[in-house]
Design a protein around this motif. Structure first.
Motif, PDB file in Angstrom:
ATOM      1  N   GLY A   8       0.816  -1.207   0.000  1.00  0.00           N
ATOM      2  CA  GLY A   8       0.000   0.000   0.000  1.00  0.00           C
ATOM      3  C   GLY A   8       0.850   1.256   0.000  1.00  0.00           C
ATOM      4  O   GLY A   8       0.529   2.232  -0.675  1.00  0.00           O
ATOM      5  N   LEU A  11       2.226   1.642  -3.456  1.00  0.00           N
ATOM      6  CA  LEU A  11       1.167   2.107  -4.350  1.00  0.00           C
ATOM      7  C   LEU A  11       0.958   3.608  -4.177  1.00  0.00           C
ATOM      8  O   LEU A  11       0.902   4.356  -5.158  1.00  0.00           O
ATOM      9  CB  LEU A  11      -0.129   1.343  -4.064  1.00  0.00           C
ATOM     10  CG  LEU A  11      -1.311   1.627  -4.972  1.00  0.00           C
ATOM     11  CD1 LEU A  11      -0.991   1.249  -6.420  1.00  0.00           C
ATOM     12  CD2 LEU A  11      -2.530   0.862  -4.487  1.00  0.00           C
ATOM     13  N   ILE A  51      -8.304   5.582  -8.175  1.00  0.00           N
ATOM     14  CA  ILE A  51      -7.623   4.473  -7.496  1.00  0.00           C
ATOM     15  C   ILE A  51      -7.066   4.942  -6.164  1.00  0.00           C
ATOM     16  O   ILE A  51      -7.203   4.266  -5.144  1.00  0.00           O
ATOM     17  CB  ILE A  51      -6.508   3.886  -8.387  1.00  0.00           C
ATOM     18  CG1 ILE A  51      -7.122   3.140  -9.571  1.00  0.00           C
ATOM     19  CG2 ILE A  51      -5.572   2.984  -7.591  1.00  0.00           C
ATOM     20  CD1 ILE A  51      -6.128   2.739 -10.637  1.00  0.00           C
ATOM     21  N   ASN A  52      -6.451   6.111  -6.177  1.00  0.00           N
ATOM     22  CA  ASN A  52      -5.868   6.648  -4.956  1.00  0.00           C
ATOM     23  C   ASN A  52      -6.931   6.838  -3.877  1.00  0.00           C
ATOM     24  O   ASN A  52      -6.707   6.535  -2.713  1.00  0.00           O
ATOM     25  CB  ASN A  52      -5.158   7.974  -5.258  1.00  0.00           C
ATOM     26  CG  ASN A  52      -4.262   8.420  -4.136  1.00  0.00           C
ATOM     27  OD1 ASN A  52      -3.643   7.624  -3.448  1.00  0.00           O
ATOM     28  ND2 ASN A  52      -4.185   9.726  -3.951  1.00  0.00           N
ATOM     29  N   ALA A  55      -7.957   3.192  -2.763  1.00  0.00           N
ATOM     30  CA  ALA A  55      -6.907   2.249  -2.353  1.00  0.00           C
ATOM     31  C   ALA A  55      -6.733   2.176  -0.846  1.00  0.00           C
ATOM     32  O   ALA A  55      -6.608   1.078  -0.289  1.00  0.00           O
ATOM     33  CB  ALA A  55      -5.586   2.603  -3.018  1.00  0.00           C
ATOM     34  N   GLU A  59      -7.178  -1.177   1.172  1.00  0.00           N
ATOM     35  CA  GLU A  59      -6.050  -1.784   1.903  1.00  0.00           C
ATOM     36  C   GLU A  59      -6.534  -2.329   3.248  1.00  0.00           C
ATOM     37  O   GLU A  59      -6.094  -3.393   3.686  1.00  0.00           O
ATOM     38  CB  GLU A  59      -4.937  -0.752   2.129  1.00  0.00           C
ATOM     39  CG  GLU A  59      -4.216  -0.297   0.885  1.00  0.00           C
ATOM     40  CD  GLU A  59      -3.261  -1.329   0.314  1.00  0.00           C
ATOM     41  OE1 GLU A  59      -2.897  -2.286   1.024  1.00  0.00           O
ATOM     42  OE2 GLU A  59      -2.883  -1.178  -0.851  1.00  0.00           O
ATOM     43  N   LEU A  72      -7.928  -5.360  -5.350  1.00  0.00           N
ATOM     44  CA  LEU A  72      -6.735  -4.588  -5.025  1.00  0.00           C
ATOM     45  C   LEU A  72      -5.503  -5.165  -5.728  1.00  0.00           C
ATOM     46  O   LEU A  72      -4.661  -4.426  -6.248  1.00  0.00           O
ATOM     47  CB  LEU A  72      -6.527  -4.550  -3.509  1.00  0.00           C
ATOM     48  CG  LEU A  72      -5.487  -3.584  -2.982  1.00  0.00           C
ATOM     49  CD1 LEU A  72      -5.797  -2.159  -3.413  1.00  0.00           C
ATOM     50  CD2 LEU A  72      -5.422  -3.669  -1.464  1.00  0.00           C
ATOM     51  N   LYS A  76      -3.275  -3.104  -8.429  1.00  0.00           N
ATOM     52  CA  LYS A  76      -1.822  -2.941  -8.288  1.00  0.00           C
ATOM     53  C   LYS A  76      -1.108  -3.368  -9.563  1.00  0.00           C
ATOM     54  O   LYS A  76      -0.152  -2.716  -9.992  1.00  0.00           O
ATOM     55  CB  LYS A  76      -1.313  -3.732  -7.082  1.00  0.00           C
ATOM     56  CG  LYS A  76      -1.665  -3.091  -5.768  1.00  0.00           C
ATOM     57  CD  LYS A  76      -1.162  -3.911  -4.594  1.00  0.00           C
ATOM     58  CE  LYS A  76      -1.588  -3.283  -3.284  1.00  0.00           C
ATOM     59  NZ  LYS A  76      -1.154  -4.065  -2.121  1.00  0.00           N
TER      60      LYS A  76
END
Length: 130
Positions: A8, A11, A51-52, A55, A59, A72, A76
């Motif tokens: 994470g 990412l 996505i941000n 995410a 996570e 997830l 990725k």
């Protein structure tokens, strides 16, 4: 669990670098110079922001929901493929800049009589006739 936390963090770090690259004038100029559709950059930026936003929550939820964990993992993979693409574009930008600088130096040397082959011929003539 530690691997997921590190994943994470990676990412998030990648996404920040990607946002910076996509916002740079070099990337925009690269697309414009090749007459590529700048909407692609905008769409990629929107997708990465989405996505941000998701995410961090994903996570946390991946430990209790296998579907989120699978999603997830897929995200990725896409993000890292995007990273590869951005690295290739960055390489191409750098290559073009180096090539342009090289052409400028060659032009400058020739324009001011500093062509290395001419210098060598003059030097060789001087050594053989003096």
């Amino acid at each position: 669990m530690a691997a997921e936390v590190v994943g994470g963090a990676l990412l998030s770090a990648f996404l920040q670098v990607a946002f910076d690259k996509l916002a740079s004038t070099q990337f925009v100029d690269f697309f414009r110079g090749r007459k590529l559709d700048e909407k692609i950059l905008g769409n990629l930026n929107i997708m990465l922001h989405s996505i941000n936003a998701l995410a961090h929550d994903a996570e946390q939820k991946q430990f209790t929901d296998p579907h989120i964990k699978a999603w997830l993992f897929s995200v990725k993979e896409v993000v890292f493929d995007t990273d590869d693409l951005l690295v290739e574009i960055d390489y191409e930008i750098t290559r073009c800049q180096v090539e342009a600088e090289s052409q400028h130096q060659t032009f400058t040397h020739k324009a001011f009589g500093h062509d290395s082959s001419t210098t060598f011929i003059k030097y060789n003539y001087y050594l053989t006739h003096n």
